[in-house]
Design a protein around this motif. Structure first.
Motif, PDB file in Angstrom:
ATOM      1  N   GLY A  72       0.790  -0.222   0.435  1.00 43.89           N
ATOM      2  CA  GLY A  72       2.224  -0.175   0.223  1.00 43.89           C
ATOM      3  C   GLY A  72       2.898  -1.523   0.388  1.00 43.89           C
ATOM      4  N   LEU A  73       2.108  -2.586   0.270  1.00 47.07           N
ATOM      5  CA  LEU A  73       2.620  -3.941   0.431  1.00 47.07           C
ATOM      6  C   LEU A  73       2.583  -4.700  -0.886  1.00 47.07           C
ATOM      7  CD1 LEU A  73       0.636  -4.906   3.675  1.00 47.07           C
ATOM      8  CD2 LEU A  73       2.940  -3.931   3.550  1.00 47.07           C
ATOM      9  N   SER A  74       3.215  -5.874  -0.894  1.00 46.37           N
ATOM     10  CA  SER A  74       3.107  -6.811  -2.007  1.00 46.37           C
ATOM     11  C   SER A  74       2.602  -8.120  -1.420  1.00 46.37           C
ATOM     12  CB  SER A  74       4.461  -7.013  -2.688  1.00 46.37           C
ATOM     13  OG  SER A  74       4.377  -8.033  -3.667  1.00 46.37           O
ATOM     14  N   ILE A  75       1.333  -8.450  -1.696  1.00 47.48           N
ATOM     15  CA  ILE A  75       0.710  -9.631  -1.111  1.00 47.48           C
ATOM     16  C   ILE A  75       0.474 -10.679  -2.184  1.00 47.48           C
ATOM     17  CG2 ILE A  75      -1.281 -10.533   0.144  1.00 47.48           C
ATOM     18  CD1 ILE A  75      -1.626  -7.855   1.463  1.00 47.48           C
ATOM     19  N   ASP A  76       0.993 -11.869  -1.935  1.00 45.36           N
ATOM     20  CA  ASP A  76       0.773 -13.018  -2.796  1.00 45.36           C
ATOM     21  C   ASP A  76      -0.099 -14.033  -2.064  1.00 45.36           C
ATOM     22  OD1 ASP A  76       2.329 -12.217  -5.059  1.00 45.36           O
ATOM     23  OD2 ASP A  76       4.129 -12.642  -3.892  1.00 45.36           O
ATOM     24  N   TYR A  77      -0.566 -15.028  -2.796  1.00 47.33           N
ATOM     25  CA  TYR A  77      -1.488 -16.009  -2.223  1.00 47.33           C
ATOM     26  C   TYR A  77      -1.099 -17.413  -2.671  1.00 47.33           C
ATOM     27  CZ  TYR A  77      -4.231 -11.767  -1.496  1.00 47.33           C
ATOM     28  OH  TYR A  77      -4.631 -10.517  -1.118  1.00 47.33           O
ATOM     29  N   ALA A  78      -1.368 -18.377  -1.804  1.00 46.33           N
ATOM     30  CA  ALA A  78      -1.093 -19.773  -2.144  1.00 46.33           C
ATOM     31  C   ALA A  78      -2.123 -20.660  -1.452  1.00 46.33           C
ATOM     32  CB  ALA A  78       0.317 -20.173  -1.731  1.00 46.33           C
ATOM     33  N   ILE A  79      -2.390 -21.806  -2.079  1.00 50.84           N
ATOM     34  CA  ILE A  79      -3.406 -22.726  -1.570  1.00 50.84           C
ATOM     35  C   ILE A  79      -2.769 -23.813  -0.705  1.00 50.84           C
ATOM     36  CG2 ILE A  79      -4.995 -24.561  -2.269  1.00 50.84           C
ATOM     37  CD1 ILE A  79      -5.742 -22.874  -4.687  1.00 50.84           C
ATOM     38  N   GLN A  80      -3.415 -24.089   0.410  1.00 51.78           N
ATOM     39  CA  GLN A  80      -3.108 -25.262   1.225  1.00 51.78           C
ATOM     40  C   GLN A  80      -4.278 -26.222   1.061  1.00 51.78           C
ATOM     41  OE1 GLN A  80      -3.240 -24.944   5.557  1.00 51.78           O
ATOM     42  NE2 GLN A  80      -1.404 -26.227   5.720  1.00 51.78           N
ATOM     43  N   GLU A  81      -4.073 -27.267   0.297  1.00 51.89           N
ATOM     44  CA  GLU A  81      -5.162 -28.192  -0.007  1.00 51.89           C
ATOM     45  C   GLU A  81      -5.716 -28.863   1.243  1.00 51.89           C
ATOM     46  OE1 GLU A  81      -6.674 -28.599  -2.777  1.00 51.89           O
ATOM     47  OE2 GLU A  81      -5.308 -27.762  -4.287  1.00 51.89           O
ATOM     48  N   VAL A 248      -6.092  -0.951  17.768  1.00 49.34           N
ATOM     49  CA  VAL A 248      -5.110  -2.020  17.634  1.00 49.34           C
ATOM     50  C   VAL A 248      -5.259  -2.626  16.242  1.00 49.34           C
ATOM     51  CG1 VAL A 248      -4.339  -4.244  18.534  1.00 49.34           C
ATOM     52  CG2 VAL A 248      -5.294  -2.530  20.097  1.00 49.34           C
ATOM     53  N   ALA A 249      -4.146  -2.762  15.529  1.00 48.81           N
ATOM     54  CA  ALA A 249      -4.132  -3.419  14.212  1.00 48.81           C
ATOM     55  C   ALA A 249      -4.951  -2.694  13.154  1.00 48.81           C
ATOM     56  CB  ALA A 249      -4.595  -4.867  14.332  1.00 48.81           C
ATOM     57  N   CYS A 250      -4.951  -1.369  13.193  1.00 49.40           N
ATOM     58  CA  CYS A 250      -5.548  -0.602  12.090  1.00 49.40           C
ATOM     59  C   CYS A 250      -4.493  -0.548  10.986  1.00 49.40           C
ATOM     60  CB  CYS A 250      -5.934   0.798  12.548  1.00 49.40           C
ATOM     61  SG  CYS A 250      -6.623   1.826  11.219  1.00 49.40           S
ATOM     62  N   ILE A 251      -4.613  -1.441  10.016  1.00 46.87           N
ATOM     63  CA  ILE A 251      -3.556  -1.606   9.021  1.00 46.87           C
ATOM     64  C   ILE A 251      -3.373  -0.370   8.148  1.00 46.87           C
ATOM     65  CG2 ILE A 251      -3.664  -4.119   8.999  1.00 46.87           C
ATOM     66  CD1 ILE A 251      -5.444  -3.977   6.553  1.00 46.87           C
ATOM     67  N   GLU A 252      -4.444   0.385   7.947  1.00 47.82           N
ATOM     68  CA  GLU A 252      -4.340   1.612   7.148  1.00 47.82           C
ATOM     69  C   GLU A 252      -3.505   2.661   7.882  1.00 47.82           C
ATOM     70  OE1 GLU A 252      -8.140  -0.572   6.191  1.00 47.82           O
ATOM     71  OE2 GLU A 252      -7.173   0.139   8.040  1.00 47.82           O
ATOM     72  N   GLU A 253      -3.762   2.820   9.171  1.00 47.27           N
ATOM     73  CA  GLU A 253      -2.979   3.756   9.980  1.00 47.27           C
ATOM     74  C   GLU A 253      -1.517   3.337  10.030  1.00 47.27           C
ATOM     75  OE1 GLU A 253      -2.880   5.577  14.539  1.00 47.27           O
ATOM     76  OE2 GLU A 253      -4.017   3.743  14.122  1.00 47.27           O
ATOM     77  N   ILE A 254      -1.264   2.044  10.208  1.00 48.05           N
ATOM     78  CA  ILE A 254       0.106   1.541  10.262  1.00 48.05           C
ATOM     79  C   ILE A 254       0.830   1.824   8.947  1.00 48.05           C
ATOM     80  CG2 ILE A 254       1.509  -0.551  10.427  1.00 48.05           C
ATOM     81  CD1 ILE A 254      -0.695  -1.674  12.296  1.00 48.05           C
ATOM     82  N   LEU A 258       4.169   4.189   8.754  1.00 48.95           N
ATOM     83  CA  LEU A 258       5.426   3.628   8.256  1.00 48.95           C
ATOM     84  C   LEU A 258       5.902   4.304   6.969  1.00 48.95           C
ATOM     85  CD1 LEU A 258       4.807  -0.194   8.865  1.00 48.95           C
ATOM     86  CD2 LEU A 258       6.324   1.321  10.148  1.00 48.95           C
ATOM     87  N   GLY A 259       5.094   5.196   6.435  1.00 53.15           N
ATOM     88  CA  GLY A 259       5.468   5.897   5.212  1.00 53.15           C
ATOM     89  C   GLY A 259       5.199   5.124   3.950  1.00 53.15           C
ATOM     90  N   TYR A 260       4.381   4.073   4.041  1.00 50.56           N
ATOM     91  CA  TYR A 260       4.070   3.262   2.872  1.00 50.56           C
ATOM     92  C   TYR A 260       3.042   3.940   1.967  1.00 50.56           C
ATOM     93  CZ  TYR A 260       6.266  -0.637   5.406  1.00 50.56           C
ATOM     94  OH  TYR A 260       7.127  -1.452   6.087  1.00 50.56           O
ATOM     95  N   ASP A 264      -3.136  11.571   1.668  1.00 53.23           N
ATOM     96  CA  ASP A 264      -4.284  11.543   0.743  1.00 53.23           C
ATOM     97  C   ASP A 264      -4.725  10.115   0.456  1.00 53.23           C
ATOM     98  OD1 ASP A 264      -4.448  14.285   0.551  1.00 53.23           O
ATOM     99  OD2 ASP A 264      -3.214  14.416  -1.258  1.00 53.23           O
ATOM    100  N   GLU A 265      -3.767   9.213   0.324  1.00 48.41           N
ATOM    101  CA  GLU A 265      -4.120   7.801   0.106  1.00 48.41           C
ATOM    102  C   GLU A 265      -4.814   7.223   1.333  1.00 48.41           C
ATOM    103  OE1 GLU A 265      -0.663   6.370  -3.050  1.00 48.41           O
ATOM    104  OE2 GLU A 265      -0.176   6.541  -0.915  1.00 48.41           O
ATOM    105  N   LEU A 266      -4.374   7.641   2.502  1.00 45.63           N
ATOM    106  CA  LEU A 266      -5.035   7.206   3.735  1.00 45.63           C
ATOM    107  C   LEU A 266      -6.475   7.699   3.761  1.00 45.63           C
ATOM    108  CD1 LEU A 266      -4.845   5.882   6.560  1.00 45.63           C
ATOM    109  CD2 LEU A 266      -4.114   8.109   7.443  1.00 45.63           C
ATOM    110  N   ALA A 267      -6.684   8.940   3.364  1.00 45.16           N
ATOM    111  CA  ALA A 267      -8.038   9.502   3.334  1.00 45.16           C
ATOM    112  C   ALA A 267      -8.924   8.724   2.369  1.00 45.16           C
ATOM    113  CB  ALA A 267      -7.976  10.974   2.938  1.00 45.16           C
ATOM    114  N   ASN A 268      -8.384   8.331   1.241  1.00 50.87           N
ATOM    115  CA  ASN A 268      -9.169   7.578   0.259  1.00 50.87           C
ATOM    116  C   ASN A 268      -9.600   6.213   0.797  1.00 50.87           C
ATOM    117  OD1 ASN A 268      -9.024   9.598  -1.687  1.00 50.87           O
ATOM    118  ND2 ASN A 268      -7.157   8.795  -2.611  1.00 50.87           N
TER     119      ASN A 268
END
Length: 293
Positions: A72-81, A248-254, A258-260, A264-268
């Motif tokens: 349920g997030l939007s993750i972008d990426y960038a390079i630090q040379e 601690v820090a189970c991102i799927e559970e969080i 949070l309703g994200y 069923d999606e959690l189970a998958n």
């Protein structure tokens, strides 16, 4: 508010562990290190996240998280040379930040303690100035250090001082308004050749727009940059989880709480991890929720 995880650097203090893999991919007990800072941003309610890393390591993070939509997030990426200071994150992430406020968290920092969710939610409400934290340590010379006057007002922050003026270090979690981009653009390299986050904080302090919140006794902040601290962090997380039966820090559970994502999606998300205790933990959550009246 948007979030940035700075997961760059060469990790030389952890050689040979980090000769071929990013420090933030190393496990802290039962999950990659980067799960911990990511979970902090999620608990803070931040859904738009930028991960900054090296050209070599960034593809690994992309493979691990994708675009974040499964959480349920939007993750972008960038390079630090090159690792040229923490403040460089705001220059690299300038377009990502846009006109928003931003939270920066370091990819090797772990936070855990009572009331932390409330602290984070209040911090994201920041609409002006900067907010950082102070944490009592026995070796403040390793960190940015907060200086107080006789009335406990903050009067300065010094980067890795040889003679610290207090024992309050600044952990790797920072909240700023949108002015941080312009401030970072004006920062000049330190004698270490880096754009210091301390210079950003001192500019906010000069403007009388910096707030420093102490993290109280009993709160845990761990910097996992050495072999010793990495082992200590793993042992701490293991002890907490085994004692409480909660992760601690189970991102799927969080994401689910949070309703994200749906149940069923959690189970998958657990389907390809059912042969280990991390996946089974998620499966047990699903089973309990489905059995609940």
């Amino acid at each position: 508010m948007k979030g940035i995880i700075l997961a760059g650097g060469s990790g030389t203090r952890l050689y040979p562990l980090t000769k071929v893999i990013s420090k933030q991919m190393i496990p802290v007990y039962d999950k990659p290190m980067i799960y911990y800072p990511l979970s902090v941003l999620m608990i803070a309610g931040i859904k738009e996240i930028l991960i900054i890393s090296t050209p070599h390591d960034l593809p690994h993070f992309q493979e691990l998280f994708g675009d974040g939509s499964h959480l349920g997030l939007s993750i972008d990426y960038a390079i630090q040379e090159k690792p040229e200071g923490l403040a460089q994150a705001f220059l690299i992430g300038k377009n990502f930040i846009g006109t928003d406020s931003v939270c920066l968290i370091l990819g090797d920092n772990i936070f855990f303690g009572p009331g932390f969710s409330k602290i984070l939610r209040e911090s994201t409400a920041l609409d002006e100035g900067g907010l950082i934290f102070g944490y009592l340590v026995k070796d403040p010379e390793r960190y940015g250090v907060v200086e107080f006057d006789a009335c406990r007002n903050v009067i300065g922050i010094e980067e890795k001082p040889t003679k610290p003026k207090s024992k309050y270090a600044v952990p790797g979690l920072y909240f700023y308004d949108n002015d941080v981009v312009a401030i970072a653009e004006q920062v000049t390299p330190s004698p270490r050749g880096e754009l210091e986050i301390t210079d950003v904080n001192n500019e906010y302090l000069r403007r009388s727009k910096l707030r420093v919140e102490p993290l109280g006794r009993g709160f845990c902040w761990l910097d996992t940059g050495t072999h010793e601290s990495l082992q200590q962090a793993s042992s701490y997380i293991q002890a907490v989880q085994e004692r409480q039966g909660l992760k601690v820090a189970c991102i799927e559970e969080i994401a689910y709480e949070l309703g994200y994502i749906t149940l069923d999606e959690l189970a998958n998300l657990a389907t390809d991890m059912l042969k280990n205790q991390y996946g089974q933990y998620i499966a047990d959550i699903v089973a309990e929720k489905k059995m609940a009246p």
